[in-house]
Scaffold this active site. Structure first.
Site, PDB file in Angstrom:
ATOM      1  N   SER A  60       0.822  -1.210   0.000  1.00 20.28           N
ATOM      2  CA  SER A  60       0.000   0.000   0.000  1.00 20.28           C
ATOM      3  C   SER A  60       0.859   1.265   0.000  1.00 20.28           C
ATOM      4  O   SER A  60       2.015   1.251   0.418  1.00 20.28           O
ATOM      5  CB  SER A  60      -0.902   0.017   1.225  1.00 20.28           C
TER       6      SER A  60
HETATM    7  N1  SAH Z   1      -0.095  -4.685   4.035  1.00 20.75           N
HETATM    8  C1  SAH Z   1       0.487  -5.365   2.908  1.00 20.75           C
HETATM    9  C2  SAH Z   1      -0.413  -5.194   1.733  1.00 20.75           C
HETATM   10  C3  SAH Z   1      -0.600  -6.466   0.965  1.00 20.75           C
HETATM   11  S1  SAH Z   1      -1.858  -6.458  -0.275  1.00 20.75           S
HETATM   12  C4  SAH Z   1       1.884  -4.853   2.697  1.00 20.75           C
HETATM   13  O1  SAH Z   1       2.339  -4.054   3.528  1.00 20.75           O
HETATM   14  O2  SAH Z   1       2.564  -5.269   1.763  1.00 20.75           O
HETATM   15  C5  SAH Z   1      -3.054  -7.548   0.412  1.00 20.75           C
HETATM   16  C6  SAH Z   1      -2.643  -8.980   0.601  1.00 20.75           C
HETATM   17  O3  SAH Z   1      -3.765  -9.683   1.105  1.00 20.75           O
HETATM   18  C7  SAH Z   1      -2.219  -9.732  -0.653  1.00 20.75           C
HETATM   19  O4  SAH Z   1      -0.894 -10.170  -0.511  1.00 20.75           O
HETATM   20  C8  SAH Z   1      -3.199 -10.913  -0.717  1.00 20.75           C
HETATM   21  O5  SAH Z   1      -2.604 -12.112  -1.153  1.00 20.75           O
HETATM   22  C9  SAH Z   1      -3.623 -11.032   0.718  1.00 20.75           C
HETATM   23  N2  SAH Z   1      -4.897 -11.720   0.977  1.00 20.75           N
HETATM   24  C10 SAH Z   1      -6.060 -11.638   0.286  1.00 20.75           C
HETATM   25  N3  SAH Z   1      -7.001 -12.416   0.857  1.00 20.75           N
HETATM   26  C11 SAH Z   1      -6.421 -12.997   1.943  1.00 20.75           C
HETATM   27  C12 SAH Z   1      -6.893 -13.890   2.945  1.00 20.75           C
HETATM   28  N4  SAH Z   1      -8.131 -14.372   2.954  1.00 20.75           N
HETATM   29  N5  SAH Z   1      -6.036 -14.282   3.908  1.00 20.75           N
HETATM   30  C13 SAH Z   1      -4.754 -13.830   3.925  1.00 20.75           C
HETATM   31  N6  SAH Z   1      -4.251 -12.981   3.005  1.00 20.75           N
HETATM   32  C14 SAH Z   1      -5.077 -12.555   2.031  1.00 20.75           C
END
Ligand code: SAH
Length: 214
Positions: A60
């Site tokens: 993000s």
């Molecule tokens: N806060 C993170 C942002 C990652 S984007 C950072 O600092 O990099 C959101 C992430 O959520 C993605 O990697 C995606 O694979 C994950 N995601 C989506 N659904 C999910 C679920 N049900 N359980 C765990 N992770 C999930």
């Protein structure tokens, strides 16, 4: 190496937009964001935008990470779970504010990579878990704080059950493409909901973690 970029990010993207919590700002000055982005994007690591981290997912925008973190009001004694920990950057920020952070990521390669990065940089109170985070983590529950880093149509009930009374959850709620960043406080007699502005996250994917992701 990136000290100037980091300081500029804190001043121009966070402080100037109203992030004033000193513990949050200090955490942003301590976590090297360039270590959490793909190698070919390190020069953009401190830019005012999200970046791709592979597998169709993103890290993000710094301001969004700071806003979510500030809304979460993390205390040094808190046990926190992040659902959708992707690169591990937000988990690293949270680890400096909390006692313990569970970082749950459903894509195997991302959970593996972020676990290695966090270990290499020295964030010993973060535990990365490869699982569907919408189910929470029954073994580690309850949590004082829950943060969801992916778009949800509504609050996953199982997660809410694992939040302590007086606990806070921050989650982007809405349709794909546009959500309201929502802060939910679990009170003894019900839930308090506050909206903190629009945002766009990648979707929260529920269900079994595919073996192809392992
Ligand atoms: N806060 C993170 C942002 C990652 S984007 C950072 O600092 O990099 C959101 C992430 O959520 C993605 O990697 C995606 O694979 C994950 N995601 C989506 N659904 C999910 C679920 N049900 N359980 C765990 N992770 C999930």
């Amino acid at each position: 190496m990136f000290e100037k970029e980091m300081e500029r990010m804190v001043d121009e993207q966070l402080i100037s937009r109203g992030i004033s919590d000193l513990r949050v700002l200090a955490a942003f000055r301590r976590v090297p964001r360039h270590e959490f982005v793909p190698r070919d994007l390190v020069d953009s690591a401190y830019g005012d935008f999200p970046l791709p981290i592979g597998e169709g997912q993103t890290i993000s925008q710094p301001y969004m990470v700071a806003l979510m973190t500030a809304l979460l009001e993390v205390k040094p004694t808190d046990v926190v779970i992040e659902v959708g920990s992707g690169s591990g950057y937000l988990a690293a920020i949270l680890s400096l504010l909390a006692k313990k952070v569970y970082a749950v990521e459903r894509i195997g390669i991302l959970s593996k990579r972020s676990g290695e990065t966090l270990q290499r940089l020295g964030f010993p109170n973060v535990e990365v878990i490869h699982a569907d985070g919408t189910l929470g983590q029954i073994k580690a529950a309850p949590f004082d704080r829950i943060i969801v880093s992916a778009q949800a149509e509504d609050v996953p009930g199982g997660l809410l059950d694992q939040l302590t009374i007086d606990g806070i959850m921050v989650i982007p709620i809405g349709e794909q493409g546009y959500q309201e960043l929502t802060k939910i406080t679990k009170l003894a007699y019900g839930l308090k909901r506050e909206e903190a502005g629009g945002c766009t996250f990648v979707p929260l994917v529920r269900g079994k973690v595919a073996s192809a992701d392992l």
